[in-house]
Scaffold this motif. Structure first.
Motif, mmCIF file in Angstrom:
data_model
loop_
_atom_site.group_PDB
_atom_site.id
_atom_site.type_symbol
_atom_site.label_atom_id
_atom_site.label_comp_id
_atom_site.label_asym_id
_atom_site.label_seq_id
_atom_site.Cartn_x
_atom_site.Cartn_y
_atom_site.Cartn_z
ATOM 1 N N UNK A 34 -45.187 26.371 37.766
ATOM 2 C CA UNK A 34 -46.118 26.000 36.943
ATOM 3 C C UNK A 34 -45.897 26.884 35.476
ATOM 4 N N UNK A 35 -45.415 28.179 35.754
ATOM 5 C CA UNK A 35 -45.195 28.913 34.346
ATOM 6 C C UNK A 35 -44.053 28.234 33.470
ATOM 7 N N UNK A 36 -43.060 27.711 34.247
ATOM 8 C CA UNK A 36 -41.783 27.189 33.557
ATOM 9 C C UNK A 36 -42.443 25.977 32.694
ATOM 10 N N UNK A 37 -43.183 25.038 33.561
ATOM 11 C CA UNK A 37 -43.640 23.837 32.953
ATOM 12 C C UNK A 37 -44.292 24.446 31.711
ATOM 13 N N UNK A 38 -45.447 25.528 31.576
ATOM 14 C CA UNK A 38 -46.315 25.807 30.648
ATOM 15 C C UNK A 38 -45.271 26.164 29.360
#
Length: 306
Positions: free
Chosen positions: A46-50
């Motif tokens: 999720x953090x990589x996507x954000x």
């Protein structure tokens, strides 16, 4: 009855093969333990996507975050405005991308600044002792007693909502607790044999602090850096929500949520999308911090066996 004499299948050959196998590196071991934690893996994704959304999301938008569309005032999400628009005609998608980028910049600057200052001051105070230790501890205790929120509110109000000034103020009020923790751990580390050996060999004190003491607290500093990102995002959001943080024409997730909170019944999309992005950011970082704690802690059973 004959026994096999194949050298590849003899017990000696097998034991030699075991001895020839390379030991697992620490990085690979930590990575394996981390990715066995399902919530931590999901949080990292999720953090990589954000991060990718903040960096490249602007390539997909049709409007700039300050550009106004007077033909779409308070419009709900549509094919032209994916996240809807504000009452002034600003595109919420563009503002969310820019707000996420600004909040991430503030969080990374604050987390890096607080971690570095806390590590250097806490470890050096424990190693050198004397008047330097008394000065550092006095400053820590004084800053803990000072209402930091009021100082940040006063300074940022006078700065016109400059995000860099806000970051510096959050660093100023956020380094003390970790510095005291580092100081406590360093008191025991400074008495270990390798520290004494480096001292007797004539290695300078500050070099001992940087090269020998701080690496032994690397897991603590990494975890606190990750949690510092969460704390910085929450602090920035709270201040911007109350009007003491980032201000127009700049934008952050906190300022967007502050604007959308008063319109949550009439135009809920103004509040919903920035709030969703903020929730994903804080939850993902919390999962990552929990996974790093389990991966770096050799006594933790959550990471499983290597």
């Amino acid at each position: 009855m004959t026994m096999s004499t194949d050298p590849k299948t003899t017990p000696i050959a097998k034991s030699e093969g075991i001895r020839r196998s390379k030991p697992m590196s620490k990085t690979k071991l930590y990575a394996r333990r981390f990715f066995r934690n399902v919530p931590a893996t999901i949080g990292l994704g999720i953090f990589a996507f954000l991060v990718l959304f903040a960096l490249f999301g602007s390539l997909l938008q049709q409007y700039d975050h300050v550009e106004l569309d007077f033909l779409a005032l308070s419009d709900p999400p549509s094919a032209e405005h994916w996240f809807g628009t504000t009452s002034a005609g600003n595109d919420i998608y563009a503002m969310t991308v820019e707000g996420l980028k600004r909040s991430l910049m503030i969080a990374l600057v604050v987390a890096t600044g607080t971690t570095v200052i806390s590590a250097v001051l806490g470890a050096s105070a424990a190693y050198f002792g004397g008047w330097w230790e008394r000065v550092v501890l006095t400053v820590i205790h004084f800053m803990i007693a000072v209402p930091g929120f009021l100082i940040v509110a006063l300074v940022t109000t006078g700065s016109g909502g400059d995000w860099f000034v806000l970051s510096l103020m959050l660093i100023l009020i956020g380094w003390m607790i970790l510095a005291r923790t580092v100081w406590t751990l360093s008191l025991s580390i400074r008495e270990r044999e390798y520290i004494q050996a480096a001292r007797y060999m004539g290695v300078r004190g500050f070099r001992i602090v940087l090269r020998h003491m701080l690496p032994n607290m690397g897991s603590l500093l990494i975890i606190n850096f990750t949690l510092g990102v969460v704390s910085a995002v929450q602090a920035e959001t709270s201040l911007s929500f109350l009007g003491f943080g980032v201000k127009t024409p700049d934008v952050s997730l906190g300022s967007l949520i502050g604007v959308g909170a008063s319109l949550v019944t009439s135009a809920p999309w103004i509040f919903a999308f920035p709030a969703l992005i903020l929730t994903l950011l804080t939850v993902s970082m919390a999962f990552i911090a929990d996974g790093l704690r389990d991966a770096l802690d050799p006594t933790s059973a959550a990471g499983g066996r290597a």
